[in-house]
Design an enzyme around this catalytic site. Structure first.
Site: not given
Ligand SMILES: NC(=O)c1ccc[n+]([C@@H]2O[C@H](COP(=O)([O-])OP(=O)(O)OC[C@H]3O[C@@H](n4cnc5c(N)ncnc54)[C@H](O)[C@@H]3O)[C@@H](O)[C@H]2O)c1
Length: 362
Positions: A182, A231, A233, A243, A285
């Protein structure tokens, strides 16, 4: 408080003649045997794995009897979902933590079967429990009055990190695998130069301290050898314009904290703590990060850039990260802790954009 007990996600959806072969056979077979070989045979190289083949790799790991909690799942587009799927496919009992503002729609979608196709487990596995979780609150006393009375939190209680840990202990006795998937940066579309103190600290609180708190509250109920994975980045260490809002700083904290927590939780509880630096994925997200009118979104640029400039130059699926998390959650990685593992087609190694205008030959 537990919101929904036993939400059946995919019972019976995988047809018997689907791509899913019998479990025993799959455990014995290697991934390579399932990679399609239709193209590139003349050149002697195998074709790139399809998404289906990638998502099947988790079948060779056995997590039967293990309990996992994946924080940050609200739809099937993100990394958290793919991690759930990989862990469940390997036999783990998977529970998830969902942010209250999106909990209602997530539960409705689960019940309607919206995500059935994306789950497709051979044995009809399901998420055992969906716990409401707001990772910016550690204990009930942290929750402000206006949040308690907010309609998106109406009727919910027990959504702080401490309370979710207690509820999982009451439901399962222990938790072997904890995943932090998250992030939240209210000012993510603003450059750091324009980010307010409030926005910066909010990004750190939701995206970095939440991990510290998860380890604080969950490690005591984890067995020796338990695993925590988060996770991150590449923006933590290299400049990624777009970003913003202090999210790059939050990811740098998350990586540094991973090392310190690995040391402390390792010595105190025998628990491992690692983070995956994932390549770009068009999750919900990430899609919210920003878009100029008439142009691609930030994440669409990032995906195209990665494909054009990474050493492997191929698609990255959320299942690829699911498999890496599965490895880090299993005993195969029992001596690995404190690491940042890149799952990004090697993009992090590059210092030059080969598709840059400046690289165009005359
Ligand atoms: N998508 C990308 O390109 C990418 C790249 C590298 C890292 N990440 C990381 O992967 C992780 C998951 O993100 P994602 O991109 O898969 O998107 P995602 O939308 O699937 O996941 C993000 C989740 O965080 C939840 N969230 C936000 N605020 C919150 C809170 N206060 N309490 C509990 N939950 C909360 C959201 O409801 C959502 O379900 C994150 O840490 C993100 O930074 C994503």
């Amino acid at each position: 408080m537990k919101v929904a007990s036993i939400i059946a996600l995919v019972a019976g959806i995988a047809p018997s003649d689907s791509f899913l072969a019998p479990q025993a056979a799959l455990r014995a077979s290697s991934f390579a045997s399932r990679v399609p070989t239709a193209v590139s045979e003349a050149a002697g190289s195998p074709a790139a794995p399809t998404r289906t083949a990638v998502s099947m790799m988790s079948k060779s790991v056995d997590l039967t009897g293990k309990v996992a909690f994946v924080a940050g799942v609200a739809d099937s587009s993100g990394y958290g979902w793919a991690i759930c799927k990989a862990l469940a496919e390997a036999g783990a009992t998977v529970t998830v933590g969902t942010w209250p503002p999106v909990l209602g729609i997530f539960e409705k979608s689960l019940k309607r079967g919206t995500f059935d196709e994306d789950m497709k487990l051979e044995d009809g596995s399901k998420f055992e429990n969906v716990y409401p979780l707001d990772a910016v609150y550690d204990v009930p006393e942290d929750v402000p009055e206006d949040v308690k009375t907010n309609k998106r939190y109406a009727g919910l209680s027990g959504f702080t990190i401490q309370e979710v840990a207690e509820q999982i202990k009451a439901d399962y006795g222990t938790v072997d695998i904890v995943v932090h998937s998250l992030a939240n940066g209210p000012e993510v579309t603003k450059p750091l130069l324009e980010t307010s103190r409030r926005g910066y600290l909010a990004a750190s609180s939701a995206s970095a301290y939440s991990m510290v708190s998860l380890v604080q509250k969950f490690a005591p109920i984890m067995p020796k050898g338990g695993s925590v994975v988060s996770l991150t980045y590449i923006a933590s260490e290299k400049v990624i314009p777009g970003y913003g809002g202090g999210m790059s700083s939050a990811k740098a904290q998350l990586e540094s904290d991973t090392r310190v927590l690995a040391w402390e939780a390792g010595r105190e509880y025998g628990v491992r703590v690692n983070t995956i630096s994932a390549g770009p994925l068009k999750s919900r997200a990430a899609s919210a990060i920003g878009k100029e009118k008439g142009k691609k979104t930030f994440i669409e640029y990032a995906i195209d850039y990665s494909k054009a400039n990474s050493p492997l130059g191929q698609d990255l699926y959320n299942d690829d990260v699911g498999n890496a998390a599965l490895f880090l959650s299993s005993d195969m990685s029992r001596v690995i802790t404190g690491t940042t593992m890149y799952v990004d087609n090697g993009l992090n190694t590059m210092g030059l954009a080969v598709d840059s205008e400046s690289m165009k030959k005359d």
